[in-house]
Design a protein around this motif. Structure first.
Motif, short mmCIF file in Angstrom:
data_model
loop_
_atom_site.label_atom_id
_atom_site.label_comp_id
_atom_site.label_asym_id
_atom_site.label_seq_id
_atom_site.Cartn_x
_atom_site.Cartn_y
_atom_site.Cartn_z
N PRO A 187 0.82 -1.21 0.00
CA PRO A 187 0.00 0.00 0.00
C PRO A 187 0.86 1.25 0.00
CG PRO A 187 0.09 -0.94 2.20
CD PRO A 187 0.81 -1.91 1.29
N ALA A 188 0.28 2.34 -0.48
CA ALA A 188 0.99 3.62 -0.46
C ALA A 188 1.21 4.05 0.99
CB ALA A 188 0.19 4.68 -1.20
N ARG A 189 2.40 4.58 1.26
CA ARG A 189 2.74 4.97 2.62
C ARG A 189 2.31 6.41 2.87
NH1 ARG A 189 8.63 2.39 4.14
NH2 ARG A 189 8.13 0.24 3.67
N ARG A 190 1.73 6.62 4.05
CA ARG A 190 1.30 7.96 4.44
C ARG A 190 1.41 8.05 5.94
NH1 ARG A 190 -4.58 9.62 2.69
NH2 ARG A 190 -5.01 7.83 4.03
N LEU A 191 2.02 9.12 6.41
CA LEU A 191 2.29 9.21 7.84
C LEU A 191 1.06 9.70 8.61
CD1 LEU A 191 4.26 8.94 10.14
CD2 LEU A 191 5.04 11.26 9.68
N LEU A 192 0.61 10.90 8.32
CA LEU A 192 -0.52 11.47 9.04
C LEU A 192 -1.50 12.11 8.07
CD1 LEU A 192 1.10 13.19 12.15
CD2 LEU A 192 -0.47 11.27 12.19
N ASP A 193 -2.78 11.90 8.30
CA ASP A 193 -3.83 12.47 7.47
C ASP A 193 -4.59 13.50 8.30
OD1 ASP A 193 -5.80 13.11 5.73
OD2 ASP A 193 -6.63 11.08 5.54
N PHE A 194 -4.26 14.77 8.09
CA PHE A 194 -4.86 15.83 8.90
C PHE A 194 -6.27 16.19 8.44
CE2 PHE A 194 -0.34 16.44 9.66
CZ PHE A 194 -0.31 16.62 11.03
N SER A 195 -6.74 15.56 7.36
CA SER A 195 -8.10 15.87 6.89
C SER A 195 -9.17 15.42 7.87
CB SER A 195 -8.34 15.22 5.52
OG SER A 195 -8.36 13.80 5.63
N VAL A 196 -8.80 14.59 8.87
CA VAL A 196 -9.79 14.16 9.85
C VAL A 196 -10.33 15.34 10.66
CG1 VAL A 196 -8.90 11.81 10.07
CG2 VAL A 196 -7.95 13.62 11.50
N PHE A 197 -9.57 16.43 10.71
CA PHE A 197 -10.03 17.59 11.47
C PHE A 197 -11.18 18.31 10.76
CE2 PHE A 197 -5.83 17.25 13.50
CZ PHE A 197 -6.23 17.33 14.83
N ARG A 198 -11.45 17.94 9.49
CA ARG A 198 -12.62 18.50 8.81
C ARG A 198 -13.92 17.85 9.32
NH1 ARG A 198 -10.30 17.86 2.64
NH2 ARG A 198 -8.42 19.16 2.89
N ASP A 199 -13.78 16.73 9.97
CA ASP A 199 -14.94 16.01 10.49
C ASP A 199 -15.27 16.56 11.88
OD1 ASP A 199 -16.76 14.20 11.59
OD2 ASP A 199 -15.90 12.51 10.51
N ARG A 200 -16.42 17.23 11.99
CA ARG A 200 -16.78 17.83 13.28
C ARG A 200 -16.98 16.76 14.36
NH1 ARG A 200 -21.65 21.78 11.90
NH2 ARG A 200 -21.98 20.25 10.25
N GLY A 201 -17.42 15.58 13.95
CA GLY A 201 -17.56 14.50 14.91
C GLY A 201 -16.23 14.13 15.52
N PHE A 202 -15.17 14.11 14.71
CA PHE A 202 -13.83 13.82 15.22
C PHE A 202 -13.35 14.91 16.17
CE2 PHE A 202 -9.25 14.61 14.83
CZ PHE A 202 -8.76 13.42 15.34
N VAL A 203 -13.62 16.17 15.82
CA VAL A 203 -13.19 17.28 16.68
C VAL A 203 -13.87 17.19 18.04
CG1 VAL A 203 -13.20 19.79 16.94
CG2 VAL A 203 -12.69 18.77 14.71
N ILE A 204 -15.17 16.89 18.05
CA ILE A 204 -15.89 16.74 19.31
C ILE A 204 -15.30 15.61 20.14
CG2 ILE A 204 -18.12 16.12 20.33
CD1 ILE A 204 -19.44 17.48 17.90
N TYR A 205 -15.04 14.47 19.47
CA TYR A 205 -14.47 13.33 20.18
C TYR A 205 -13.10 13.67 20.75
CZ TYR A 205 -12.38 8.76 21.01
OH TYR A 205 -11.74 7.69 21.59
N ALA A 206 -12.24 14.30 19.94
CA ALA A 206 -10.88 14.61 20.39
C ALA A 206 -10.90 15.55 21.59
CB ALA A 206 -10.08 15.23 19.24
N LEU A 207 -11.81 16.53 21.57
CA LEU A 207 -11.93 17.46 22.69
C LEU A 207 -12.38 16.73 23.95
CD1 LEU A 207 -11.93 20.33 23.84
CD2 LEU A 207 -14.27 20.59 22.97
N ALA A 208 -13.40 15.88 23.81
CA ALA A 208 -13.90 15.14 24.98
C ALA A 208 -12.85 14.19 25.53
CB ALA A 208 -15.17 14.37 24.59
#
Length: 467
Positions: free
Chosen positions: A215-236
């Motif tokens: 598979p193609a190698r990728r270290l970090l995908d910062f696009s997850v911060f576009r997901d408001r559900g992820f932001v809420i989870y990360a804050l909690a």
């Protein structure tokens, strides 16, 4: 653990779901036990360290905080090492680091030196063992991966039950220096576990080796911060970690301050760990029920609320029996949180982005881990009242529960953010290539869940489904 996982396994190699995988599972069980139980079990030595170096509770609590911060915050570094050298060599080096840190700590003459050896070196060594063990477990198990992760997760409470009384026994017979030296020798077993992590070989057909694709190698995908559900989870999750680890760090000293003998005080962590052993698989089993799974986000919020209530109840304990009752309820709630936290995260971001999401979440939690126990120690130094420490921890976890609950409720009301055109086009092409799933109940998605099929090697599930 430690996130930003780039799973560079050969995607053409099917997961055996057994065979040598059970040996890999055993190695993951041991690594998980050392990684999560060690920062809690080392609190048994706090009293002696405080006398030796004439320090306060907050200074001693930094040892556990640094251990946890290294375990949580070095995910990207672990990913780079695994991608460059492979899982087995990284685990060998990690085992040596973990052992070296404890051995060196037994010769320390200042608390700063203990921070650097036990906290930084041993913490880094455990992190370099834990994340590769997750990757290997993911490669060896596909259909049975939930079972494998559940069994590996049991290593945390099992080792907590063993390491806490063992640490007290070693301290009584050999002092804290001798205890650290012997524990350093035990950590060399991480190298034995590394030897079990045998790489998978590509299949052979008619004597011809099939060349699997990587598979193609990728270290970090910062696009997850576009997901408001992820932001809420990360804050909690970040707020939750401020108080989640505080009670196990201070409960032994709390009991000793009541006049409880050292051996009985250390037994409290054994009680907590024993309850945790059964709470984790039970919570996972209940969450997997068809009627319960649609509400996994709310169940996670309830688990945090239960944990906060247990902390507040523990603040009213005035005897050893009261602390035993606290440890029972805290063990149940702690096991529920551990079983649900990464299951909910995977539901939010989906399997494709889980490896990056877990790394980013754990990096945020690492900052909170550095604040939690020391802030409790500062409060204890200022007031000399353990009850205030437990109240503070309960308030922080309660706040996290409300953030997740209200955030999820408001997110459902407003709806998810619109998908960018480019992402929508990409998703459309993927749907053309993949058979469409059946209709999904609106309650099941809860504006969080992503209906993506899970493929072997795409995501790393964390056995700590923790702490």
């Amino acid at each position: 653990m430690g996130g930003a996982v780039v799973d560079d396994s050969l995607t053409g190699v099917p997961a055996p779901d057994g065979g040598w995988g059970w040996a890999v599972l055993f190695g993951g069980f041991v690594i998980t036990g050392f990684s999560y139980a060690f920062p809690k079990a080392v609190s048994v030595f706090f009293k002696e360290l405080m006398k030796e170096f004439e320090i306060g509770y907050s200074d001693a609590a930094w040892i556990s905080s640094i251990l946890l911060a290294m375990l949580y915050g070095t995910g990207p570094l672990c990913s780079v090492c695994v991608n460059r050298f492979g899982c087995r060599p990284v685990m060998f080096v990690g085992g040596l680091f973990a052992s070296l840190g404890m051995v060196a700590a037994s010769f320390c003459r200042s608390i700063i030196e203990v921070y650097l050896t036990t906290g930084v070196i041993t913490g880094l060594g455990l992190a370099l063992n834990f994340q590769p063990s997750l990757i290997m477990l993911n490669r060896y198990f596909d259909k049975r991966r939930p079972l494998a992760n559940g069994l590996a997760a049991a290593g945390s409470p099992v080792f907590l039950c063993a390491l806490s009384p063992l640490g007290q026994l070693l301290q009584d017979h050999y002092g804290w220096r001798g205890g650290f030296l012997i524990l350093g020798g035990l950590l060399l077993n991480c190298c034995v576990c590394a030897a079990l992590m045998r790489p998978l070989e590509p299949p052979r057909k008619a004597g011809v080796e099939v060349a699997p694709r990587r598979p193609a190698r990728r270290l970090l995908d910062f696009s997850v911060f576009r997901d408001r559900g992820f932001v809420i989870y990360a804050l909690a999750a970040s707020i939750m970690v401020l108080g989640l680890f505080v009670p196990p760090v201070f409960v032994v000293s709390y009991a000793k301050d009541m006049g409880t003998p050292d051996t009985q005080a250390a037994f409290l962590l054994t009680v907590l760990g024993f309850i945790d052993i059964f709470a984790r698989p039970t919570a996972g089993l209940i969450t997997g029920l068809q009627r319960v799974r649609p509400y996994s986000v709310y169940l996670f919020s309830f688990a945090m609320f239960f944990n906060a209530v247990a902390d507040l109840g523990g603040s009213t304990a005035t005897s050893y029996g009261g602390l035993v009752v606290f440890c029972i309820f805290f063990g149940i709630s702690y096991g529920m949180v551990g079983a649900l936290q990464f299951e909910v995260l995977m539901a939010i971001v989906g399997t494709q982005k889980f490896s990056s999401a877990i790394g980013l979440v754990l990096l945020l939690e690492a900052m909170a881990v550095l604040i939690g126990p020391p802030s409790g120690g500062k409060l204890l130094d200022a007031t000399h009242v353990y009850q205030y420490v437990f109240i503070l921890a309960g308030a922080e976890v309660l706040c996290a529960s409300l953030v997740l609950l209200l955030g999820n409720f408001l997110y459902r009301k407003t709806g998810p953010a619109e998908t960018p055109a480019s992402e929508a086009a990409t998703a459309g092409e993927e749907l053309k290539q993949t058979p469409a799933d059946g209709p999904v109940d609106a309650r099941e998605v809860e504006c969080f869940l992503k209906g993506e099929p899970e493929k072997n090697g795409e995501a790393i599930a964390n056995p700590e489904t923790s702490v």
